[in-house]
Scaffold this motif. Structure first.
Motif, PDB file in Angstrom:
ATOM      1  N   PRO A 159      48.394   6.803  58.445  1.00 25.91           N
ATOM      2  CA  PRO A 159      48.092   5.696  59.362  1.00 25.91           C
ATOM      3  C   PRO A 159      47.021   6.045  60.392  1.00 25.91           C
ATOM      4  N   VAL A 160      47.004   7.295  60.865  1.00 23.87           N
ATOM      5  CA  VAL A 160      45.960   7.685  61.812  1.00 23.87           C
ATOM      6  C   VAL A 160      44.588   7.634  61.140  1.00 23.87           C
ATOM      7  N   ALA A 161      44.505   8.068  59.885  1.00 23.92           N
ATOM      8  CA  ALA A 161      43.230   8.021  59.156  1.00 23.92           C
ATOM      9  C   ALA A 161      42.770   6.584  58.969  1.00 23.92           C
ATOM     10  N   ARG A 162      43.699   5.683  58.659  1.00 31.17           N
ATOM     11  CA  ARG A 162      43.321   4.276  58.502  1.00 31.17           C
ATOM     12  C   ARG A 162      42.806   3.698  59.811  1.00 31.17           C
ATOM     13  N   ILE A 163      43.507   4.005  60.905  1.00 31.76           N
ATOM     14  CA  ILE A 163      43.050   3.492  62.203  1.00 31.76           C
ATOM     15  C   ILE A 163      41.668   4.041  62.528  1.00 31.76           C
ATOM     16  N   GLN A 164      41.472   5.330  62.316  1.00 34.08           N
ATOM     17  CA  GLN A 164      40.176   5.933  62.615  1.00 34.08           C
ATOM     18  C   GLN A 164      39.066   5.324  61.770  1.00 34.08           C
ATOM     19  N   ALA A 165      39.362   5.081  60.490  1.00 35.46           N
ATOM     20  CA  ALA A 165      38.341   4.486  59.614  1.00 35.46           C
ATOM     21  C   ALA A 165      37.965   3.081  60.069  1.00 35.46           C
ATOM     22  N   GLU A 166      38.972   2.284  60.415  1.00 33.53           N
ATOM     23  CA  GLU A 166      38.677   0.920  60.854  1.00 33.53           C
ATOM     24  C   GLU A 166      37.933   0.918  62.179  1.00 33.53           C
ATOM     25  N   VAL A 167      38.311   1.836  63.084  1.00 33.65           N
ATOM     26  CA  VAL A 167      37.601   1.911  64.368  1.00 33.65           C
ATOM     27  C   VAL A 167      36.144   2.301  64.148  1.00 33.65           C
ATOM     28  N   ASP A 168      35.880   3.229  63.227  1.00 39.20           N
ATOM     29  CA  ASP A 168      34.506   3.639  62.943  1.00 39.20           C
ATOM     30  C   ASP A 168      33.685   2.489  62.379  1.00 39.20           C
ATOM     31  N   LEU A 169      34.326   1.580  61.635  1.00 34.62           N
ATOM     32  CA  LEU A 169      33.596   0.457  61.029  1.00 34.62           C
ATOM     33  C   LEU A 169      33.405  -0.714  61.981  1.00 34.62           C
ATOM     34  N   LEU A 170      34.151  -0.756  63.069  1.00 27.99           N
ATOM     35  CA  LEU A 170      34.069  -1.911  63.969  1.00 27.99           C
ATOM     36  C   LEU A 170      32.688  -2.056  64.600  1.00 27.99           C
ATOM     37  N   ASP A 171      32.009  -0.919  64.811  1.00 29.94           N
ATOM     38  CA  ASP A 171      30.697  -1.005  65.452  1.00 29.94           C
ATOM     39  C   ASP A 171      29.691  -1.775  64.613  1.00 29.94           C
ATOM     40  N   ASP A 172      29.857  -1.769  63.297  1.00 31.86           N
ATOM     41  CA  ASP A 172      28.893  -2.425  62.404  1.00 31.86           C
ATOM     42  C   ASP A 172      29.387  -3.768  61.879  1.00 31.86           C
ATOM     43  N   VAL A 173      30.590  -4.181  62.277  1.00 30.53           N
ATOM     44  CA  VAL A 173      31.148  -5.438  61.779  1.00 30.53           C
ATOM     45  C   VAL A 173      30.829  -6.563  62.757  1.00 30.53           C
ATOM     46  N   THR A 174      30.228  -7.615  62.238  1.00 27.24           N
ATOM     47  CA  THR A 174      29.913  -8.799  63.062  1.00 27.24           C
ATOM     48  C   THR A 174      30.614 -10.044  62.546  1.00 27.24           C
ATOM     49  N   ASP A 175      31.019 -10.029  61.284  1.00 36.16           N
ATOM     50  CA  ASP A 175      31.674 -11.196  60.708  1.00 36.16           C
ATOM     51  C   ASP A 175      33.076 -11.349  61.295  1.00 36.16           C
ATOM     52  N   PRO A 176      33.402 -12.553  61.771  1.00 42.77           N
ATOM     53  CA  PRO A 176      34.731 -12.754  62.377  1.00 42.77           C
ATOM     54  C   PRO A 176      35.867 -12.447  61.409  1.00 42.77           C
ATOM     55  N   ASP A 177      35.724 -12.797  60.137  1.00 38.48           N
ATOM     56  CA  ASP A 177      36.806 -12.512  59.177  1.00 38.48           C
ATOM     57  C   ASP A 177      37.010 -11.008  58.999  1.00 38.48           C
ATOM     58  N   ASP A 178      35.888 -10.273  58.951  1.00 41.28           N
ATOM     59  CA  ASP A 178      36.023  -8.823  58.826  1.00 41.28           C
ATOM     60  C   ASP A 178      36.662  -8.212  60.066  1.00 41.28           C
ATOM     61  N   LEU A 179      36.319  -8.788  61.234  1.00 38.62           N
ATOM     62  CA  LEU A 179      36.940  -8.287  62.455  1.00 38.62           C
ATOM     63  C   LEU A 179      38.446  -8.535  62.453  1.00 38.62           C
ATOM     64  N   ARG A 180      38.844  -9.747  62.028  1.00 42.96           N
ATOM     65  CA  ARG A 180      40.273 -10.034  61.972  1.00 42.96           C
ATOM     66  C   ARG A 180      40.979  -9.114  60.973  1.00 42.96           C
ATOM     67  N   ARG A 181      40.316  -8.854  59.846  1.00 46.04           N
ATOM     68  CA  ARG A 181      40.935  -7.964  58.851  1.00 46.04           C
ATOM     69  C   ARG A 181      41.090  -6.558  59.415  1.00 46.04           C
ATOM     70  N   ALA A 182      40.046  -6.067  60.094  1.00 44.25           N
ATOM     71  CA  ALA A 182      40.104  -4.725  60.665  1.00 44.25           C
ATOM     72  C   ALA A 182      41.200  -4.643  61.726  1.00 44.25           C
ATOM     73  N   HIS A 183      41.282  -5.704  62.560  1.00 48.13           N
ATOM     74  CA  HIS A 183      42.329  -5.703  63.578  1.00 48.13           C
ATOM     75  C   HIS A 183      43.718  -5.718  62.942  1.00 48.13           C
ATOM     76  N   ALA A 184      43.841  -6.469  61.839  1.00 49.24           N
ATOM     77  CA  ALA A 184      45.138  -6.515  61.153  1.00 49.24           C
ATOM     78  C   ALA A 184      45.494  -5.146  60.580  1.00 49.24           C
ATOM     79  N   VAL A 185      44.491  -4.483  59.991  1.00 49.67           N
ATOM     80  CA  VAL A 185      44.750  -3.153  59.439  1.00 49.67           C
ATOM     81  C   VAL A 185      45.150  -2.180  60.545  1.00 49.67           C
TER      82      VAL A 185
END
Length: 445
Positions: A253-279
């Motif tokens: 779970p820590v690896a998943r959180i870290q991966a999603e946090v690393d991708l948030l800087d490049d995500v602009t699509d609202p759906d992708d943001l919601r998916r990342a937040h859900a993950v």
């Protein structure tokens, strides 16, 4: 006594017991000596009195006549001859009125003895004289009183008394020193073993005293200390195992959180943001669940709190978290309940399913049945399986059948499964191939 060492308490207690016995023996010996000396003095006086009585003749008219022999001067020393009417027929040279009165007081009263005087005590003994060999004892016609000085006897008694006191003190000192030395020698191994146990418990908990030849008491102490060290070692192993299991379970779970946090800087699509937040949210929930499950098992020691959960839903949740490389079939009745909390079921089942997926070729099956109040959960795969010699080792922390298989795991997943299953009151076992086969037995709900 509370502040003294055990060595002092034992040596002083034993010395006190010896002292009581020495005192009793000393008093008894001096009393016996005093009685023996008194008896000896009376024997000497009685012999003198009887010898003097043999010199007394009773005349026909009732008068007394003393036959003076040529060598009776020794008999006259300290000797009185007293008539039946209390008059002194003969008295020793140098007598005093007080001694005469004391001797007269013994006359006519049968055989008696008494002591008079303080500074120079005398022993007086009265021997009755009867009126002829055929006379009855009621016809006492005279009394012979003999005396002797008690000074030599008292001096001998004093020498014996002080000698016994000196010997007793010397004996007690020697006994105390010997006892203290022996107690110190006996307790020295105990002190050494205590220091060794303290040092081992801090630096080397795997060291033991073992079964080396020792006296019975020290062997018992060694066994007790080895048991304490075993428990300390077990506690340390449990702590290390819990730390390793926490690290193992929190890694994903820590690896998943870290991966999603690393991708948030490049995500602009609202759906992708919601998916990342859900993950991230699900991963955080997983973290909390992992911590709650493992800490509950650790706090409970050998048992976790009972619960109730549908086994099918737990199995589906575990399967959904796999990487999907191999299809996993769940054959669990929807109404089958286990008497274990759902979070615990998912935590103990996750490593088993992940291990099966990793080794499977084309399929993994999760199957469950119930019988006699127990739930039997079988996880099988069509991989190479487990060698018969390794079925008892797959649950050991850190053990891996093939360390060079490229898998990044630390070999702690199945160890966690066994820990949690045993904490629920169940069992888990691995069976030899073909294919991987693990069976978990849990209480029914």
């Amino acid at each position: 006594m509370r502040t003294r060492s055990l060595r002092s308490r034992l040596s002083w207690s034993a010395s006190a017991v010896v002292g009581v016995w020495v005192l009793a023996l000393g008093v008894g010996a001096n009393v016996l000596l005093s009685n023996a000396l008194a008896g000896q003095a009376d024997s000497v006086l009685r012999a003198r009195a009887q010898a003097t009585a043999a010199t007394i003749d009773v005349q026909a008219d009732g008068t007394l006549r003393v036959d003076e022999g040529a060598d009776d001067r020794a008999l006259d020393v300290g000797t009185w001859i007293i008539a039946g009417d209390g008059s002194i027929i003969e008295s020793p040279p140098g007598t005093t009125p007080d001694l005469d009165r004391a001797a007269t007081a013994l006359a006519g009263r049968g055989a008696q003895a008494t002591a008079v005087g303080v500074t120079d005590p005398l022993r007086l003994l009265a021997e009755p004289v009867y009126a002829g060999p055929d006379a009855t004892r009621s016809e006492q016609v005279a009394t012979v009183v003999t005396s002797t000085s008690l000074a030599p006897y008292r001096q001998l008694e004093e020498i014996a008394l002080w000698g016994s006191i000196g010997i007793a003190v010397l004996l007690l000192v020697i006994v105390h020193l010997v006892l203290r030395a022996n107690v110190s020698r006996a307790l020295r191994p105990v002190q050494q073993m205590s220091r060794q146990a303290a040092r081992w418990s801090a630096d080397d908990v795997d060291h033991r005293f073992g079964a080396d030849p020792r006296p019975t008491e020290l062997a018992d102490l060694a066994g007790t200390l080895d048991g304490v060290l075993d428990r300390i070692s077990a506690v340390l192993r449990d702590e290390q195992r819990l730390s390793a299991e926490l690290s193992h379970e929190l890694r994903t779970p820590v690896a998943r959180i870290q991966a999603e946090v690393d991708l948030l800087d490049d995500v602009t699509d609202p759906d992708d943001l919601r998916r990342a937040h859900a993950v991230i949210g699900r991963s955080a929930e997983d973290l909390g669940e992992v911590l709650d499950t493992l800490m509950t098992a650790a706090r409970a020691g050998s048992m976790v709190a009972p619960g109730r959960a549908p086994l099918a839903a737990c199995a589906d949740a575990v399967v959904a978290s796999t990487d999907g490389r191999v299809p996993v079939t769940v054959e669990v009745p929807g109404d089958l309940l286990v008497g274990v909390d759902g979070a615990v079921v998912r935590r103990l089942l996750q490593p088993v399913v992940d291990n099966a997926v990793r080794h499977a070729v084309s399929r993994v099956t999760v199957r469950a049945t119930s019988a006699a109040g127990r739930v039997l959960l079988d996880v099988t795969d069509d991989g190479p399986g487990i060698a018969a010699a390794d079925t008892g080792r797959v649950f050991d922390p850190g053990w891996r059948a093939d360390p060079a298989d490229g898998h990044p795991g630390a070999g702690l997943g199945l160890a966690l499964t066994r820990r949690l299953v045993q904490a629920t009151g169940g069992t888990v076992e691995a069976r030899p191939g073909p294919g991987g086969r693990l069976r978990i037995e849990l209480p029914a709900g």
